[in-house]
Design a protein around this motif. Structure first.
Motif, PDB file in Angstrom:
ATOM      1  N   ILE A  12       0.804  -1.223   0.000  1.00 43.74           N
ATOM      2  CA  ILE A  12       0.000   0.000   0.000  1.00 43.74           C
ATOM      3  C   ILE A  12       0.841   1.279   0.000  1.00 43.74           C
ATOM      4  N   GLY A  13       2.130   1.147   0.234  1.00 46.66           N
ATOM      5  CA  GLY A  13       2.997   2.324   0.273  1.00 46.66           C
ATOM      6  C   GLY A  13       3.392   2.763  -1.120  1.00 46.66           C
ATOM      7  N   PRO A  14       4.170   3.832  -1.196  1.00 49.69           N
ATOM      8  CA  PRO A  14       4.662   4.262  -2.504  1.00 49.69           C
ATOM      9  C   PRO A  14       5.684   3.267  -3.038  1.00 49.69           C
ATOM     10  N   CYS A  15       5.996   3.381  -4.293  1.00 51.49           N
ATOM     11  CA  CYS A  15       7.035   2.564  -4.909  1.00 51.49           C
ATOM     12  C   CYS A  15       8.335   2.823  -4.153  1.00 51.49           C
ATOM     13  N   PHE A  16       8.947   1.781  -3.615  1.00 51.70           N
ATOM     14  CA  PHE A  16      10.130   1.975  -2.781  1.00 51.70           C
ATOM     15  C   PHE A  16      11.319   2.490  -3.579  1.00 51.70           C
ATOM     16  N   VAL A  17      11.453   2.098  -4.829  1.00 48.78           N
ATOM     17  CA  VAL A  17      12.575   2.586  -5.640  1.00 48.78           C
ATOM     18  C   VAL A  17      12.372   4.059  -5.960  1.00 48.78           C
ATOM     19  N   CYS A  18      11.194   4.409  -6.421  1.00 51.34           N
ATOM     20  CA  CYS A  18      10.912   5.812  -6.750  1.00 51.34           C
ATOM     21  C   CYS A  18      11.022   6.692  -5.502  1.00 51.34           C
ATOM     22  N   ASP A  37      20.837   5.898 -16.235  1.00 51.82           N
ATOM     23  CA  ASP A  37      19.575   5.146 -16.335  1.00 51.82           C
ATOM     24  C   ASP A  37      19.308   4.148 -15.217  1.00 51.82           C
ATOM     25  N   HIS A  38      20.330   3.813 -14.420  1.00 50.72           N
ATOM     26  CA  HIS A  38      20.197   2.726 -13.439  1.00 50.72           C
ATOM     27  C   HIS A  38      20.807   3.125 -12.107  1.00 50.72           C
ATOM     28  N   VAL A  39      20.386   2.418 -11.070  1.00 46.32           N
ATOM     29  CA  VAL A  39      20.957   2.635  -9.746  1.00 46.32           C
ATOM     30  C   VAL A  39      21.139   1.278  -9.056  1.00 46.32           C
ATOM     31  N   ALA A  40      22.237   1.164  -8.333  1.00 46.68           N
ATOM     32  CA  ALA A  40      22.499  -0.011  -7.498  1.00 46.68           C
ATOM     33  C   ALA A  40      22.625   0.489  -6.068  1.00 46.68           C
ATOM     34  N   ASP A  43      20.687  -3.426  -0.112  1.00 51.43           N
ATOM     35  CA  ASP A  43      19.390  -3.870   0.399  1.00 51.43           C
ATOM     36  C   ASP A  43      19.284  -3.449   1.861  1.00 51.43           C
ATOM     37  N   ARG A  44      18.153  -2.880   2.251  1.00 50.53           N
ATOM     38  CA  ARG A  44      17.965  -2.474   3.651  1.00 50.53           C
ATOM     39  C   ARG A  44      17.836  -3.662   4.576  1.00 50.53           C
ATOM     40  N   TRP A  45      17.384  -4.781   4.052  1.00 55.42           N
ATOM     41  CA  TRP A  45      17.203  -5.984   4.858  1.00 55.42           C
ATOM     42  C   TRP A  45      17.916  -7.157   4.178  1.00 55.42           C
ATOM     43  N   PRO A  46      19.240  -7.097   4.135  1.00 52.44           N
ATOM     44  CA  PRO A  46      19.961  -8.174   3.444  1.00 52.44           C
ATOM     45  C   PRO A  46      19.921  -9.475   4.239  1.00 52.44           C
ATOM     46  N   THR A  47      19.909 -10.543   3.497  1.00 50.52           N
ATOM     47  CA  THR A  47      19.966 -11.862   4.128  1.00 50.52           C
ATOM     48  C   THR A  47      21.362 -12.453   4.012  1.00 50.52           C
ATOM     49  N   VAL A  48      22.183 -11.859   3.167  1.00 51.18           N
ATOM     50  CA  VAL A  48      23.594 -12.229   3.022  1.00 51.18           C
ATOM     51  C   VAL A  48      24.403 -10.936   2.940  1.00 51.18           C
ATOM     52  N   PRO A  49      25.665 -10.966   3.334  1.00 52.12           N
ATOM     53  CA  PRO A  49      26.484  -9.741   3.294  1.00 52.12           C
ATOM     54  C   PRO A  49      26.631  -9.197   1.870  1.00 52.12           C
ATOM     55  N   GLY A  50      26.588  -7.885   1.745  1.00 50.17           N
ATOM     56  CA  GLY A  50      26.819  -7.241   0.460  1.00 50.17           C
ATOM     57  C   GLY A  50      25.685  -7.364  -0.533  1.00 50.17           C
ATOM     58  N   LYS A  51      24.486  -7.655  -0.083  1.00 57.56           N
ATOM     59  CA  LYS A  51      23.346  -7.817  -0.998  1.00 57.56           C
ATOM     60  C   LYS A  51      22.962  -6.462  -1.589  1.00 57.56           C
ATOM     61  N   VAL A  52      22.871  -6.430  -2.909  1.00 55.20           N
ATOM     62  CA  VAL A  52      22.612  -5.191  -3.638  1.00 55.20           C
ATOM     63  C   VAL A  52      21.349  -5.346  -4.483  1.00 55.20           C
ATOM     64  N   LEU A  53      20.587  -4.269  -4.573  1.00 58.90           N
ATOM     65  CA  LEU A  53      19.446  -4.202  -5.480  1.00 58.90           C
ATOM     66  C   LEU A  53      19.823  -3.291  -6.636  1.00 58.90           C
ATOM     67  N   VAL A  54      19.371  -3.638  -7.827  1.00 60.88           N
ATOM     68  CA  VAL A  54      19.642  -2.867  -9.037  1.00 60.88           C
ATOM     69  C   VAL A  54      18.311  -2.586  -9.705  1.00 60.88           C
ATOM     70  N   ALA A  55      18.115  -1.316 -10.104  1.00 59.14           N
ATOM     71  CA  ALA A  55      16.845  -0.944 -10.733  1.00 59.14           C
ATOM     72  C   ALA A  55      17.059   0.124 -11.793  1.00 59.14           C
ATOM     73  N   HIS A 110      13.261  -4.597 -10.292  1.00 57.56           N
ATOM     74  CA  HIS A 110      14.560  -4.553  -9.634  1.00 57.56           C
ATOM     75  C   HIS A 110      15.151  -5.951  -9.580  1.00 57.56           C
ATOM     76  N   TRP A 111      16.474  -5.992  -9.635  1.00 59.50           N
ATOM     77  CA  TRP A 111      17.211  -7.242  -9.545  1.00 59.50           C
ATOM     78  C   TRP A 111      17.911  -7.301  -8.204  1.00 59.50           C
ATOM     79  N   HIS A 112      17.990  -8.486  -7.655  1.00 63.64           N
ATOM     80  CA  HIS A 112      18.745  -8.745  -6.428  1.00 63.64           C
ATOM     81  C   HIS A 112      20.062  -9.386  -6.840  1.00 63.64           C
ATOM     82  N   VAL A 113      21.144  -8.889  -6.269  1.00 61.91           N
ATOM     83  CA  VAL A 113      22.460  -9.484  -6.455  1.00 61.91           C
ATOM     84  C   VAL A 113      22.899  -9.929  -5.066  1.00 61.91           C
TER      85      VAL A 113
END
Length: 164
Positions: A12-18, A37-40, A43-55, A110-113
């Motif tokens: 119900i919230g706004p788009c988290f990336v935007c 065009d892109h941002v990496a 992750d605010r709640w990573p499950t493994v160290p260094g987890k990155v989101l790309v959008a 968005h992609w999870h790395v």
């Protein structure tokens, strides 16, 4: 992390990336790298160290229908370069790349790395290692900034992506 609150916010919230890209203080993230065009970002709640989101910076919801071939190729090159940086910094056993979300929540493409640490027992790998229900790592801003800096340096060192 309160999983119930998180799920409600994604639906119900706004788009988290935007929201992040426009500087909404309720959606803070630590940027790793960006081009025109892109941002990496971490992750605010990573499950493994260094987890990155790309959008993509533009609100896009469907990886196949909403991107032409050139835009898709640029996005995937960006994802690949971020994954190389994650591998250089985290030295994982395996790097997982995946895209989640739906029209019902977290719709912005968005992609999870995610770098699987060496030595994780097989039963705790793959989906198990990625599910927030199994726990998240807490990173303070003092911990996130150096991780993002190391990742950014690794991206720049490869010389493929140009900051923008």
């Amino acid at each position: 992390m309160d999983l119930e609150v998180y799920v409600e916010r994604t639906r119900i919230g706004p788009c988290f990336v935007c929201a992040f890209l426009t500087g909404n203080p309720e959606y803070p993230h630590t940027t790793v790298f960006e081009d025109a065009d892109h941002v990496a970002f971490l992750d605010r709640w990573p499950t493994v160290p260094g987890k990155v989101l790309v959008a993509p910076k533009v609100h896009v919801e469907h990886v196949v229908r909403d991107l032409d071939e050139a835009a898709y190729s640029r996005l995937m090159l960006f994802v690949r370069e971020i994954a190389f940086a994650v591998e250089a910094v985290c030295e994982p056993e395996r790097t997982y790349l995946y895209s989640l979300g739906s029209q019902q929540g977290n719709a912005h493409l968005h992609w999870h790395v995610a770098a699987l640490p060496v030595g994780v027992p097989y039963a705790e790998q793959q989906f198990h290692a990625l599910m927030t229900e199994n726990g998240v790592l807490t990173l303070s801003p003092e911990q996130a900034a150096p991780m993002a800096a190391r990742l950014r340096e690794a991206v720049i060192a490869r010389g493929v992506l140009k900051p923008g």
